[in-house]
Motif scaffolding. Sequence first.
Motif, mmCIF file in Angstrom:
data_model
loop_
_atom_site.group_PDB
_atom_site.id
_atom_site.type_symbol
_atom_site.label_atom_id
_atom_site.label_comp_id
_atom_site.label_asym_id
_atom_site.label_seq_id
_atom_site.Cartn_x
_atom_site.Cartn_y
_atom_site.Cartn_z
ATOM 1 N N MET A 102 3.627 -11.596 -8.386
ATOM 2 C CA MET A 102 2.808 -10.923 -7.518
ATOM 3 C C MET A 102 3.436 -9.605 -6.828
ATOM 4 O O MET A 102 2.647 -8.983 -6.102
ATOM 5 N N ASP A 103 4.818 -9.400 -6.790
ATOM 6 C CA ASP A 103 5.315 -8.501 -5.987
ATOM 7 C C ASP A 103 5.249 -7.005 -7.084
ATOM 8 O O ASP A 103 5.826 -6.190 -6.296
ATOM 9 N N PHE A 104 4.769 -7.216 -7.929
ATOM 10 C CA PHE A 104 4.766 -5.779 -8.884
ATOM 11 C C PHE A 104 4.077 -4.690 -8.321
ATOM 12 O O PHE A 104 4.237 -3.625 -8.718
ATOM 13 N N ILE A 105 2.799 -4.943 -7.400
ATOM 14 C CA ILE A 105 2.198 -3.856 -6.772
ATOM 15 C C ILE A 105 3.078 -3.304 -5.854
ATOM 16 O O ILE A 105 3.316 -2.025 -5.742
ATOM 17 N N ASN A 106 3.554 -4.020 -4.821
ATOM 18 C CA ASN A 106 4.350 -3.718 -3.778
ATOM 19 C C ASN A 106 5.869 -3.210 -4.234
ATOM 20 O O ASN A 106 6.239 -2.294 -3.634
ATOM 21 N N TYR A 107 6.016 -3.449 -5.489
ATOM 22 C CA TYR A 107 7.262 -2.844 -5.966
ATOM 23 C C TYR A 107 7.225 -1.411 -6.210
ATOM 24 O O TYR A 107 8.363 -0.738 -5.914
ATOM 25 N N TRP A 108 5.993 -0.797 -6.616
ATOM 26 C CA TRP A 108 6.009 0.619 -6.805
ATOM 27 C C TRP A 108 5.653 1.361 -5.501
ATOM 28 O O TRP A 108 5.808 2.290 -5.284
ATOM 29 N N ILE A 109 4.831 0.372 -4.690
ATOM 30 C CA ILE A 109 4.300 1.126 -3.327
ATOM 31 C C ILE A 109 5.451 1.276 -2.487
ATOM 32 O O ILE A 109 5.742 2.190 -1.661
ATOM 33 N N ARG A 110 6.554 0.493 -2.453
ATOM 34 C CA ARG A 110 7.432 0.615 -1.453
ATOM 35 C C ARG A 110 8.373 1.963 -1.815
ATOM 36 O O ARG A 110 8.904 2.392 -0.820
ATOM 37 N N CYS A 111 8.361 2.001 -3.183
ATOM 38 C CA CYS A 111 8.911 3.168 -3.374
ATOM 39 C C CYS A 111 8.208 4.529 -2.950
ATOM 40 O O CYS A 111 8.996 5.430 -2.356
ATOM 41 N N MET A 112 7.007 4.468 -2.770
ATOM 42 C CA MET A 112 6.254 5.747 -2.054
ATOM 43 C C MET A 112 6.386 5.671 -0.694
ATOM 44 O O MET A 112 6.623 6.855 -0.294
ATOM 45 N N ALA A 113 6.463 4.271 -0.259
ATOM 46 C CA ALA A 113 6.849 4.515 1.159
ATOM 47 C C ALA A 113 8.266 5.242 1.617
ATOM 48 O O ALA A 113 8.461 5.779 2.720
ATOM 49 N N MET A 114 9.025 4.949 0.861
ATOM 50 C CA MET A 114 10.480 5.593 0.755
ATOM 51 C C MET A 114 10.296 6.701 0.909
ATOM 52 O O MET A 114 11.058 7.672 1.528
#
Length: 323
Positions: A102-114
């Motif tokens: 279930m982490d795969f969405i936040n996986y790429w959104i965290r990169c955008m937050a960075m």
Amino acid sequence: MKRNASPYPYRKGKVRPPSERRVRKTASRPLSSFNVMLCYATMFTTPPSAAASFRYVATAAFKFFIFQYMEKLHLLHIPVKHVDHALDSRIPFRPDSLHIYMDFINYWIRCMAMLERRFGIYNGSKLCAEYLRYLTLVYDEAYKLYRECMTTTCRPPCDKKRIAALRKADPHYMCVPSLHIAIICLTFSFYRMLFVRERFTKDEKERWGRELYIRAVQIAESVLYLKQHSVNCIPAALYMLTRIVPELFTPTDATAFIHQMFSTSGDISAEEKKAVTEYMDFMYERFLLEGCLEDDWRAPVLRWLGSYQPSMPQEQAEAPAAP
């Protein structure tokens, strides 16, 4: 979505280099520490990323979620084929891997937050938009195959509430190619390119690149542990990505990724790991070789689906019935 002929087909405008102060504040942080709520709050409201964000959400909503439910409700009548393989049974069913899956969405959104922290919200959103255009492309291309043939797998019974909730929400008709796999591999390969192009520090490139890759492998393993996908779904996704974003993801990347899977797993023997990864490698190379003279990347996958005879598990399994 139209591509231009530049090395960066979805970039629209360059960004200013970040200040040294911003770099210092973010460089020592792991990607997992960036708050995704920042992006949820800004991606739709910041001008450089707003259009790309709305287009991505609309594409994912219709071409993945609504499209599956239309099939489930018998509003569509697309063939649904099982793609199970005998090797799937060699991989244990592990409900405890759900949090990774279930982490795969936040996986790429965290990169955008960075990106928004490192470059500033406005500047960073330009880079976020570039990624979202790639992400939309992946959904668009996968949909082209789903509308010809939907695919599913058998899933073992499970009384865990969170697993039951996942299965209730997911009609489970879009296994080949696996969007989970395509998205995580798109993500680490996109940021590998971005770290070089935007002149990230050596430490950032190495540390964040390693973090992205390790998590991508864990998520890939989780789709098999949860029986959400078969060993057939992964090479199809890697092949699709090779064909649609060759500037980011190469056959060498695909092969290396396959052989990295289960390399640190203690619940799969070396013999079983070898059998699983060699089969996925074989299927990837088959798609790649058969598709090298095809204009349409889907052709070898559709031919394979047309002739494939699934290996159904012996025990009673939970699987969506074909309409």
